[in-house]
Design a protein around this motif. Sequence first.
Motif, short mmCIF file in Angstrom:
data_model
loop_
_atom_site.label_atom_id
_atom_site.label_comp_id
_atom_site.label_asym_id
_atom_site.label_seq_id
_atom_site.Cartn_x
_atom_site.Cartn_y
_atom_site.Cartn_z
N ILE A 5 0.84 -1.20 0.00
CA ILE A 5 0.00 0.00 0.00
C ILE A 5 0.87 1.26 0.00
N THR A 6 1.67 1.41 1.06
CA THR A 6 2.47 2.64 1.18
C THR A 6 3.44 2.80 0.03
N ALA A 7 4.30 1.81 -0.18
CA ALA A 7 5.32 1.92 -1.23
C ALA A 7 4.68 2.06 -2.61
N ALA A 8 3.59 1.34 -2.83
CA ALA A 8 2.91 1.43 -4.13
C ALA A 8 2.40 2.85 -4.37
N ARG A 9 1.79 3.46 -3.35
CA ARG A 9 1.27 4.81 -3.53
C ARG A 9 2.39 5.83 -3.70
N VAL A 10 3.44 5.69 -2.89
CA VAL A 10 4.55 6.65 -2.99
C VAL A 10 5.23 6.49 -4.36
N ARG A 11 5.39 5.28 -4.81
CA ARG A 11 5.99 5.04 -6.14
C ARG A 11 5.13 5.70 -7.23
N TYR A 12 3.82 5.50 -7.15
CA TYR A 12 2.90 6.09 -8.11
C TYR A 12 2.98 7.62 -8.06
N SER A 13 2.98 8.17 -6.83
CA SER A 13 3.06 9.62 -6.67
C SER A 13 4.36 10.17 -7.24
N CYS A 14 5.45 9.49 -7.01
CA CYS A 14 6.75 9.94 -7.52
C CYS A 14 6.77 9.94 -9.04
N GLU A 15 6.21 8.90 -9.64
CA GLU A 15 6.18 8.81 -11.10
C GLU A 15 5.37 9.96 -11.71
N HIS A 16 4.27 10.32 -11.05
CA HIS A 16 3.38 11.34 -11.60
C HIS A 16 3.74 12.76 -11.16
N LEU A 17 4.54 12.89 -10.12
CA LEU A 17 4.89 14.23 -9.63
C LEU A 17 6.37 14.53 -9.85
N GLY A 18 7.07 13.63 -10.53
CA GLY A 18 8.46 13.89 -10.91
C GLY A 18 9.44 13.85 -9.77
N SER A 19 9.40 12.81 -8.98
CA SER A 19 10.34 12.68 -7.87
C SER A 19 10.76 11.22 -7.76
N GLY A 20 11.46 10.89 -6.70
CA GLY A 20 11.89 9.52 -6.48
C GLY A 20 11.90 9.20 -5.00
N PHE A 21 12.03 7.93 -4.67
CA PHE A 21 12.11 7.55 -3.27
C PHE A 21 12.89 6.26 -3.12
N ARG A 22 13.27 5.98 -1.90
CA ARG A 22 14.00 4.76 -1.59
C ARG A 22 13.22 3.99 -0.54
N TYR A 23 13.01 2.71 -0.78
CA TYR A 23 12.29 1.84 0.14
C TYR A 23 13.31 0.97 0.86
N CYS A 24 13.30 1.01 2.18
CA CYS A 24 14.26 0.25 2.99
C CYS A 24 13.52 -0.60 4.01
N THR A 25 14.15 -1.69 4.41
CA THR A 25 13.62 -2.52 5.49
C THR A 25 14.67 -2.63 6.58
N LEU A 26 14.23 -2.85 7.79
CA LEU A 26 15.14 -3.00 8.91
C LEU A 26 15.57 -4.44 9.05
N GLY A 27 16.79 -4.64 9.50
CA GLY A 27 17.29 -5.98 9.77
C GLY A 27 16.98 -6.38 11.20
N ALA A 28 17.64 -7.41 11.66
CA ALA A 28 17.45 -7.87 13.03
C ALA A 28 17.92 -6.80 14.01
N PRO A 29 17.30 -6.71 15.17
CA PRO A 29 17.76 -5.75 16.16
C PRO A 29 19.18 -6.11 16.62
#
Length: 176
Positions: free
Chosen positions: A36-60
Motif C-alpha cells: 500500500i504505502t510503497a505502491a502509492r509513494v511510487r505512483y506519486s513519484c512517477e506522476h509528480l516527478g520525484s523519487g524515493f528509496r524503500y528500505c527494510t530494517l534488519g534484526a535488532p
Amino acid sequence: AGSGTTAHAVLSQNLEDENSRRFILVEMDENIAENITAARVRYSCEHLGSGFRYCTLGAPLFDRDGDIHDAVSFRDLAAHVFFCETGSPIPKQASPANPLIGTFQGRAIYLLYNRDSAGVASQRAGNVLNLAALGRLPETEAGERVVYGEGCTIPAERLKAAGVIFKQIPYQIGGL
C-alpha cells in the motif's frame, strides 16, 4: 506511514511551490508497507516527478536483556560501534579478520568480537584485550585507540601509556 498520504502531500506541495522538502515514513506492518504505502509513494513519484528509496530494517542489534542479538554479524556490530563512537558511518565494510574497523579524527576504533562467543570473554575466541592482542592491533596514524571487546586483562595504567581506551561490549556501546 499508512497509505502514504503524507508523502503524497509533501510531493504535491514541492511541485506546487518548487521546494524540495523530504520525508521519512515508517510502517510496522510489512504487508501495508510493501503493498500500500510503497505502491502509492511510487505512483506519486512517477506522476509528480520525484523519487524515493524503500528500505527494510534488519534484526535488532540487542535482545531484550541488552545482550548482542544472536543474528548480529561482525559487520553489523562494527558499523553500529563505529557510528556510536564517531557519529559518522563506517568508511568501509569491516571484516572479522581485522579488528581495526576504521579511523576518525585522530582515533582508531577496533572491535574484538566473535559472534560464536558473544557474551563470554574468551582469549581463545579473540574477544579479550590482553597484551598479545594489544600487540597484534594493526598500526594506524591515529593517536588514540579505542578498543571494544568482551573483556580486558591489561591494567588501566598500561592502557593509558599505550594510548588505548577500552570499552566493554555490550555495556559500553552507545545507543542502548
